[in-house]
Design a protein around this motif. Structure first.
Motif, PDB file in Angstrom:
ATOM      1  N   SER A  14       0.832  -1.208   0.000  1.00  0.00           N
ATOM      2  CA  SER A  14       0.000   0.000   0.000  1.00  0.00           C
ATOM      3  C   SER A  14       0.861   1.251   0.000  1.00  0.00           C
ATOM      4  O   SER A  14       0.570   2.208  -0.703  1.00  0.00           O
ATOM      5  N   GLU A  15       1.935   1.233   0.738  1.00  0.00           N
ATOM      6  CA  GLU A  15       2.833   2.390   0.780  1.00  0.00           C
ATOM      7  C   GLU A  15       3.780   2.399  -0.416  1.00  0.00           C
ATOM      8  O   GLU A  15       3.917   3.406  -1.109  1.00  0.00           O
ATOM      9  N   ALA A  16       4.429   1.276  -0.662  1.00  0.00           N
ATOM     10  CA  ALA A  16       5.487   1.230  -1.675  1.00  0.00           C
ATOM     11  C   ALA A  16       4.956   1.190  -3.101  1.00  0.00           C
ATOM     12  O   ALA A  16       5.643   1.640  -4.019  1.00  0.00           O
ATOM     13  N   ILE A  17       3.759   0.670  -3.304  1.00  0.00           N
ATOM     14  CA  ILE A  17       3.230   0.512  -4.661  1.00  0.00           C
ATOM     15  C   ILE A  17       2.075   1.481  -4.926  1.00  0.00           C
ATOM     16  O   ILE A  17       2.130   2.284  -5.850  1.00  0.00           O
ATOM     17  N   ILE A  18       1.036   1.411  -4.106  1.00  0.00           N
ATOM     18  CA  ILE A  18      -0.155   2.221  -4.359  1.00  0.00           C
ATOM     19  C   ILE A  18       0.142   3.712  -4.255  1.00  0.00           C
ATOM     20  O   ILE A  18      -0.332   4.499  -5.066  1.00  0.00           O
ATOM     21  N   ASN A  19       0.935   4.106  -3.296  1.00  0.00           N
ATOM     22  CA  ASN A  19       1.260   5.525  -3.124  1.00  0.00           C
ATOM     23  C   ASN A  19       2.492   5.946  -3.918  1.00  0.00           C
ATOM     24  O   ASN A  19       3.071   6.986  -3.654  1.00  0.00           O
ATOM     25  N   ASN A  25      -1.871   3.748 -11.560  1.00  0.00           N
ATOM     26  CA  ASN A  25      -2.859   3.096 -10.690  1.00  0.00           C
ATOM     27  C   ASN A  25      -3.425   1.815 -11.289  1.00  0.00           C
ATOM     28  O   ASN A  25      -3.717   0.869 -10.553  1.00  0.00           O
ATOM     29  N   GLU A  26      -3.571   1.766 -12.592  1.00  0.00           N
ATOM     30  CA  GLU A  26      -4.138   0.567 -13.211  1.00  0.00           C
ATOM     31  C   GLU A  26      -3.212  -0.646 -13.100  1.00  0.00           C
ATOM     32  O   GLU A  26      -3.628  -1.771 -13.318  1.00  0.00           O
ATOM     33  N   HIS A  27      -1.957  -0.419 -12.720  1.00  0.00           N
ATOM     34  CA  HIS A  27      -1.001  -1.519 -12.570  1.00  0.00           C
ATOM     35  C   HIS A  27      -0.755  -1.919 -11.110  1.00  0.00           C
ATOM     36  O   HIS A  27       0.005  -2.855 -10.859  1.00  0.00           O
ATOM     37  N   GLU A  33       1.021  -8.410  -7.328  1.00  0.00           N
ATOM     38  CA  GLU A  33       1.053  -9.836  -7.655  1.00  0.00           C
ATOM     39  C   GLU A  33       2.440 -10.237  -8.157  1.00  0.00           C
ATOM     40  O   GLU A  33       2.972 -11.278  -7.772  1.00  0.00           O
ATOM     41  N   GLU A  34       3.028  -9.410  -8.992  1.00  0.00           N
ATOM     42  CA  GLU A  34       4.367  -9.690  -9.505  1.00  0.00           C
ATOM     43  C   GLU A  34       5.396  -9.703  -8.373  1.00  0.00           C
ATOM     44  O   GLU A  34       6.326 -10.510  -8.383  1.00  0.00           O
ATOM     45  N   THR A  35       5.220  -8.832  -7.408  1.00  0.00           N
ATOM     46  CA  THR A  35       6.131  -8.791  -6.260  1.00  0.00           C
ATOM     47  C   THR A  35       6.092 -10.113  -5.508  1.00  0.00           C
ATOM     48  O   THR A  35       7.134 -10.714  -5.224  1.00  0.00           O
ATOM     49  N   GLY A  36       4.906 -10.585  -5.182  1.00  0.00           N
ATOM     50  CA  GLY A  36       4.772 -11.866  -4.481  1.00  0.00           C
ATOM     51  C   GLY A  36       5.324 -13.022  -5.298  1.00  0.00           C
ATOM     52  O   GLY A  36       6.049 -13.882  -4.773  1.00  0.00           O
ATOM     53  N   ASN A  37       4.994 -13.044  -6.589  1.00  0.00           N
ATOM     54  CA  ASN A  37       5.482 -14.118  -7.464  1.00  0.00           C
ATOM     55  C   ASN A  37       7.003 -14.102  -7.577  1.00  0.00           C
ATOM     56  O   ASN A  37       7.643 -15.152  -7.577  1.00  0.00           O
ATOM     57  N   SER A  38       7.578 -12.906  -7.700  1.00  0.00           N
ATOM     58  CA  SER A  38       9.037 -12.806  -7.825  1.00  0.00           C
ATOM     59  C   SER A  38       9.737 -13.310  -6.569  1.00  0.00           C
ATOM     60  O   SER A  38      10.764 -13.987  -6.661  1.00  0.00           O
ATOM     61  N   ILE A  39       9.189 -12.982  -5.403  1.00  0.00           N
ATOM     62  CA  ILE A  39       9.795 -13.452  -4.154  1.00  0.00           C
ATOM     63  C   ILE A  39       9.708 -14.967  -4.068  1.00  0.00           C
ATOM     64  O   ILE A  39      10.713 -15.652  -3.841  1.00  0.00           O
ATOM     65  N   ILE A 100      10.752  -2.679  -0.871  1.00  0.00           N
ATOM     66  CA  ILE A 100       9.727  -3.625  -0.415  1.00  0.00           C
ATOM     67  C   ILE A 100      10.270  -5.013  -0.080  1.00  0.00           C
ATOM     68  O   ILE A 100       9.791  -5.655   0.851  1.00  0.00           O
ATOM     69  N   ILE A 101      11.265  -5.505  -0.812  1.00  0.00           N
ATOM     70  CA  ILE A 101      11.785  -6.865  -0.584  1.00  0.00           C
ATOM     71  C   ILE A 101      12.298  -7.042   0.846  1.00  0.00           C
ATOM     72  O   ILE A 101      11.903  -7.994   1.535  1.00  0.00           O
ATOM     73  N   PRO A 102      13.151  -6.168   1.360  1.00  0.00           N
ATOM     74  CA  PRO A 102      13.631  -6.366   2.740  1.00  0.00           C
ATOM     75  C   PRO A 102      12.499  -6.329   3.776  1.00  0.00           C
ATOM     76  O   PRO A 102      12.535  -7.088   4.745  1.00  0.00           O
TER      77      PRO A 102
END
Length: 185
Positions: A14-19, A25-27, A33-39, A100-102
């Motif tokens: 919410s902080e790192a992506i949405i804001n 915004n459409e992404h 989802e890509e963040t979770g999948n990549s991790i 976001i990763i750390p």
């Protein structure tokens, strides 16, 4: 583990992506989802490639910052994926990934090492990262675990029963203890 990872991505996203003004915004949902999948895919890839000592170092309480090789690899992977899939600039994608990763990994590891967090079970993490098969991380634990005192039930082998025994309070934070003992961290 997938549910916990998804929740952590939403929490920190919410902080790192949405804001984030660099992400249209459409992404937002697709980037989360890509963040979770990549991790998840990155951790699976490391286990499949035999990077057990790096994973053990991370999960046994190692620094969860840009100096950690697992964090660095996952950050580079996510950054590349964001640039390629969403057209983000190198600066925007690496900034987002480095932020976001750390946070996500730190929280995931904290929960895995917290005996008061029964929703995150070490056996689920090992199965998820190792692909749920007999190979990978659990094989390494089984192969070397007896030498490091990981045979919790003294049956001559290290398996998921030992992981469950350790989770029941014999070893504190199992992930850190189990993998830390295995790799001497």
């Amino acid at each position: 583990m997938l549910e916990q990872l998804t929740e952590l991505v939403k929490q920190y996203g919410s902080e790192a992506i949405i804001n984030n003004q660099d992400i249209p915004n459409e992404h937002n949902e697709a980037v989360m989802e890509e963040t979770g999948n990549s991790i998840l895919n990155g951790l699976k890839g490391m286990a499949a490639n035999g990077n057990f000592s790096e994973l053990a170092g991370l999960f046994s309480g190692g620094k969860v910052d840009s100096s950690n090789p697992v964090v660095r690899q996952l950050t580079e992977q996510l950054s590349g994926n964001l640039g390629q899939k969403f057209g983000l600039s190198s600066e925007a994608s690496s900034g987002l990934a480095g932020n976001i990763i750390p946070k996500i990994l730190g929280s995931l590891i904290g929960k895995a090492n917290d005996p008061n967090q029964p929703s995150l079970d070490i056996s689920d993490i090992i199965k998820t990262i190792g692909g749920g098969n007999s190979g990978g991380l659990m094989d390494a634990v089984s192969k070397y675990g007896g030498q490091f005192g990981l045979d919790q039930n003294n049956d001559g082998k290290v398996d998921m029963k030992d992981a469950a025994a350790a989770m029941s309070g014999k070893g504190g934070g199992l992930l850190g203890g189990l993998l830390g003992k295995l790799f001497g961290k």
